[in-house]
Design a protein around this motif. Sequence first.
Motif, short mmCIF file in Angstrom:
data_model
loop_
_atom_site.label_atom_id
_atom_site.label_comp_id
_atom_site.label_asym_id
_atom_site.label_seq_id
_atom_site.Cartn_x
_atom_site.Cartn_y
_atom_site.Cartn_z
N UNK A 148 -27.30 51.32 -39.68
CA UNK A 148 -26.66 50.43 -38.72
C UNK A 148 -25.75 49.47 -39.47
N UNK A 149 -24.46 49.60 -39.19
CA UNK A 149 -23.46 48.67 -39.73
C UNK A 149 -22.97 47.82 -38.57
N UNK A 164 -26.69 57.62 -37.39
CA UNK A 164 -26.47 56.20 -37.58
C UNK A 164 -25.48 55.63 -36.58
N UNK A 165 -25.13 54.37 -36.77
CA UNK A 165 -24.22 53.67 -35.86
C UNK A 165 -23.35 52.72 -36.68
N UNK A 217 -19.32 62.16 -40.31
CA UNK A 217 -20.35 61.31 -39.71
C UNK A 217 -20.64 61.74 -38.27
N UNK A 218 -19.61 62.05 -37.51
CA UNK A 218 -19.82 62.50 -36.13
C UNK A 218 -20.62 63.80 -36.11
N UNK A 245 -23.68 60.54 -35.94
CA UNK A 245 -23.36 59.12 -35.95
C UNK A 245 -22.56 58.74 -34.71
N UNK A 246 -22.75 57.53 -34.24
CA UNK A 246 -21.93 56.95 -33.18
C UNK A 246 -21.01 55.93 -33.82
#
Length: 198
Positions: free
Chosen positions: A141-142, A169-170, A188-189, A193-194
């Motif tokens: 989470x960033x 992740x996000x 990442x997608x 990841x979102x």
Amino acid sequence: AESLSGKGWTVAANGWTLEPQLPDNGEQRIDFVTSGDAVSMRCDFRGEDTVAAWYWSDGTSTAAVSGGTAVKTGLGAGEHSHHLTISNGAALLRFGSGSGGAGGLTSMTGFANTPALGVLFAFQETLLTALGRTNATRVREYHLKGTALSAAVLDQVFADAVATQVVNGQIWSDNSGTAASDADRATLVQRGWSLDTQ
């Protein structure tokens, strides 16, 4: 399950959970710079033997309580350099401001020896322009929305997120980097990841 735990994964199954093994990589220091009279910070860590302390620019210190918010006032105008020292860098799970916009953060660095770090919190830190490398962490989470991080810095965030091998992740951010990070964002997608980068 034990092999995954040894690599930093939490394994949850019906009726049981295996937390990652807690290695000890010794005392580590996370540096951060703030601007303004007050700062609010929070860190989360695990392990009963883990101890940490906030060291403020005025020469004072405050014991860091996992999940608790540390507030320091009376710093005066301008920028101030502080740091968190934690007895076991591998125990750090979350780092950042205590709540949205309350940190006065302009930079955060020193994450190279925090392999379990999963949450980096800088939501609404409007002065934040510098962020250290996170490629050796497990950040999933960033919280970077409302920061002043440039597109070039975001390119590095995407590259670091890819390097961690974390899935699902996000990333919350006000920009999506440059064309240089197109491949990293696509990776990442693919990993679930979102990317909320508007």
